[in-house]
Design a protein around this motif. Structure first.
Motif, PDB file in Angstrom:
ATOM      1  N   LYS A  23       1.052  -9.691  -1.814  1.00  0.00           N
ATOM      2  CA  LYS A  23       1.782  -8.793  -0.921  1.00  0.00           C
ATOM      3  C   LYS A  23       3.249  -8.886  -1.302  1.00  0.00           C
ATOM      4  O   LYS A  23       3.856  -9.949  -1.212  1.00  0.00           O
ATOM      5  N   ILE A  24       3.792  -7.779  -1.783  1.00  0.00           N
ATOM      6  CA  ILE A  24       5.197  -7.699  -2.173  1.00  0.00           C
ATOM      7  C   ILE A  24       5.851  -6.667  -1.269  1.00  0.00           C
ATOM      8  O   ILE A  24       5.556  -5.475  -1.367  1.00  0.00           O
ATOM      9  N   ASP A  25       6.708  -7.152  -0.376  1.00  0.00           N
ATOM     10  CA  ASP A  25       7.370  -6.281   0.576  1.00  0.00           C
ATOM     11  C   ASP A  25       6.279  -5.567   1.384  1.00  0.00           C
ATOM     12  O   ASP A  25       5.441  -6.224   1.991  1.00  0.00           O
ATOM     13  N   GLN A  26       6.230  -4.239   1.352  1.00  0.00           N
ATOM     14  CA  GLN A  26       5.212  -3.501   2.117  1.00  0.00           C
ATOM     15  C   GLN A  26       4.026  -3.073   1.256  1.00  0.00           C
ATOM     16  O   GLN A  26       3.208  -2.262   1.678  1.00  0.00           O
ATOM     17  N   TYR A  27       3.922  -3.637   0.055  1.00  0.00           N
ATOM     18  CA  TYR A  27       2.873  -3.246  -0.877  1.00  0.00           C
ATOM     19  C   TYR A  27       1.865  -4.375  -1.060  1.00  0.00           C
ATOM     20  O   TYR A  27       2.217  -5.549  -1.058  1.00  0.00           O
ATOM     21  N   HIS A  28       0.609  -4.018  -1.205  1.00  0.00           N
ATOM     22  CA  HIS A  28      -0.490  -4.967  -1.354  1.00  0.00           C
ATOM     23  C   HIS A  28      -1.191  -4.676  -2.672  1.00  0.00           C
ATOM     24  O   HIS A  28      -1.638  -3.550  -2.903  1.00  0.00           O
ATOM     25  N   ILE A  29      -1.253  -5.678  -3.533  1.00  0.00           N
ATOM     26  CA  ILE A  29      -1.880  -5.533  -4.843  1.00  0.00           C
ATOM     27  C   ILE A  29      -3.097  -6.433  -4.883  1.00  0.00           C
ATOM     28  O   ILE A  29      -2.995  -7.635  -4.665  1.00  0.00           O
ATOM     29  N   THR A  30      -4.260  -5.822  -5.130  1.00  0.00           N
ATOM     30  CA  THR A  30      -5.506  -6.579  -5.192  1.00  0.00           C
ATOM     31  C   THR A  30      -6.285  -6.173  -6.439  1.00  0.00           C
ATOM     32  O   THR A  30      -6.046  -5.113  -7.021  1.00  0.00           O
ATOM     33  N   SER A  31      -7.210  -7.032  -6.834  1.00  0.00           N
ATOM     34  CA  SER A  31      -8.036  -6.689  -7.994  1.00  0.00           C
ATOM     35  C   SER A  31      -9.506  -6.894  -7.661  1.00  0.00           C
ATOM     36  O   SER A  31      -9.865  -7.622  -6.738  1.00  0.00           O
TER      37      SER A  31
ATOM     38  N   ARG B 191     -13.543  -6.228 -10.026  1.00  0.00           N
ATOM     39  CA  ARG B 191     -14.042  -6.147 -11.400  1.00  0.00           C
ATOM     40  C   ARG B 191     -13.759  -4.804 -12.077  1.00  0.00           C
ATOM     41  O   ARG B 191     -13.873  -4.671 -13.278  1.00  0.00           O
ATOM     42  N   TYR B 192     -13.352  -3.812 -11.298  1.00  0.00           N
ATOM     43  CA  TYR B 192     -13.080  -2.490 -11.855  1.00  0.00           C
ATOM     44  C   TYR B 192     -11.612  -2.260 -12.207  1.00  0.00           C
ATOM     45  O   TYR B 192     -11.295  -1.333 -12.927  1.00  0.00           O
ATOM     46  N   GLY B 193     -10.706  -3.069 -11.675  1.00  0.00           N
ATOM     47  CA  GLY B 193      -9.294  -2.884 -11.965  1.00  0.00           C
ATOM     48  C   GLY B 193      -8.408  -3.428 -10.863  1.00  0.00           C
ATOM     49  O   GLY B 193      -8.803  -4.314 -10.105  1.00  0.00           O
ATOM     50  N   VAL B 194      -7.208  -2.877 -10.781  1.00  0.00           N
ATOM     51  CA  VAL B 194      -6.193  -3.345  -9.833  1.00  0.00           C
ATOM     52  C   VAL B 194      -5.823  -2.197  -8.897  1.00  0.00           C
ATOM     53  O   VAL B 194      -5.508  -1.096  -9.349  1.00  0.00           O
ATOM     54  N   ASP B 195      -5.871  -2.465  -7.598  1.00  0.00           N
ATOM     55  CA  ASP B 195      -5.516  -1.475  -6.582  1.00  0.00           C
ATOM     56  C   ASP B 195      -4.157  -1.809  -5.988  1.00  0.00           C
ATOM     57  O   ASP B 195      -3.856  -2.981  -5.717  1.00  0.00           O
ATOM     58  N   VAL B 196      -3.351  -0.790  -5.765  1.00  0.00           N
ATOM     59  CA  VAL B 196      -2.068  -0.938  -5.088  1.00  0.00           C
ATOM     60  C   VAL B 196      -2.122  -0.072  -3.838  1.00  0.00           C
ATOM     61  O   VAL B 196      -2.455   1.107  -3.914  1.00  0.00           O
ATOM     62  N   THR B 197      -1.797  -0.671  -2.700  1.00  0.00           N
ATOM     63  CA  THR B 197      -1.756   0.062  -1.439  1.00  0.00           C
ATOM     64  C   THR B 197      -0.416  -0.196  -0.756  1.00  0.00           C
ATOM     65  O   THR B 197       0.275  -1.175  -1.053  1.00  0.00           O
ATOM     66  N   LYS B 198      -0.058   0.689   0.153  1.00  0.00           N
ATOM     67  CA  LYS B 198       1.146   0.525   0.956  1.00  0.00           C
ATOM     68  C   LYS B 198       0.701   0.211   2.372  1.00  0.00           C
ATOM     69  O   LYS B 198      -0.079   0.952   2.973  1.00  0.00           O
ATOM     70  N   MET B 199       1.193  -0.905   2.897  1.00  0.00           N
ATOM     71  CA  MET B 199       0.832  -1.318   4.247  1.00  0.00           C
ATOM     72  C   MET B 199       1.743  -0.626   5.263  1.00  0.00           C
ATOM     73  O   MET B 199       2.943  -0.493   5.029  1.00  0.00           O
ATOM     74  N   LYS B 200       1.161  -0.182   6.354  1.00  0.00           N
ATOM     75  CA  LYS B 200       1.961   0.340   7.456  1.00  0.00           C
ATOM     76  C   LYS B 200       2.613  -0.877   8.120  1.00  0.00           C
ATOM     77  O   LYS B 200       1.946  -1.872   8.390  1.00  0.00           O
ATOM     78  N   MET B 201       3.929  -0.802   8.336  1.00  0.00           N
ATOM     79  CA  MET B 201       4.656  -1.937   8.889  1.00  0.00           C
ATOM     80  C   MET B 201       5.133  -1.636  10.309  1.00  0.00           C
ATOM     81  O   MET B 201       5.548  -0.516  10.612  1.00  0.00           O
ATOM     82  N   VAL B 202       5.076  -2.656  11.165  1.00  0.00           N
ATOM     83  CA  VAL B 202       5.591  -2.573  12.525  1.00  0.00           C
ATOM     84  C   VAL B 202       6.440  -3.821  12.743  1.00  0.00           C
ATOM     85  O   VAL B 202       5.927  -4.942  12.655  1.00  0.00           O
ATOM     86  N   ASN B 203       7.726  -3.627  12.991  1.00  0.00           N
ATOM     87  CA  ASN B 203       8.657  -4.750  13.175  1.00  0.00           C
ATOM     88  C   ASN B 203       8.589  -5.744  12.025  1.00  0.00           C
ATOM     89  O   ASN B 203       8.593  -6.959  12.232  1.00  0.00           O
TER      90      ASN B 203
END
Length: 99
Positions: free
Chosen positions: A5-13, A15-27
């Motif tokens: 988790k980097i700032d508001q971004y979540h990077i996961t992997s 067996r098919y590859g790497v996914d990047v998502t943006k987390m909704k942030m509250v406070n």
């Protein structure tokens, strides 16, 4: 397996590859559903971590609230992104030689 988790971004992997998502942030914290699941939207799916970080950089440049009207502003935005990545590495005990 990658799960960062980097700032508001979540990077996961998987067996098919790497996914990047943006987390909704509250406070400054990730928002959760009633079932305790982090609310995220997809940024992209990539073949490896290097491409995922490049894709995340591109996404931030394209969608950030900062309006870029010249090359100097573009360099400043890139510098801010580098600082975000460097901060993650420092906070997680990864030296520059390793990262």
């Amino acid at each position: 397996m990658i799960d960062m988790k980097i700032d508001q971004y979540h990077i996961t992997s998987n067996r098919y590859g790497v996914d990047v998502t943006k987390m909704k942030m509250v406070n400054g914290q990730p928002a959760l559903t009633d079932k305790g699941i982090i609310i995220e939207t997809s940024v992209g799916h990539y073949g490896n971590l290097s491409n995922a970080l490049k894709g995340l950089r591109s996404y931030i440049v394209r969608t950030d609230t900062t309006k870029i009207t010249n090359f100097e502003e573009y360099r400043n935005v890139n510098r801010e992104i580098e600082e975000m990545f460097d901060s993650y590495l420092k906070d997680n005990g990864v030296s520059e030689d390793e990262g």
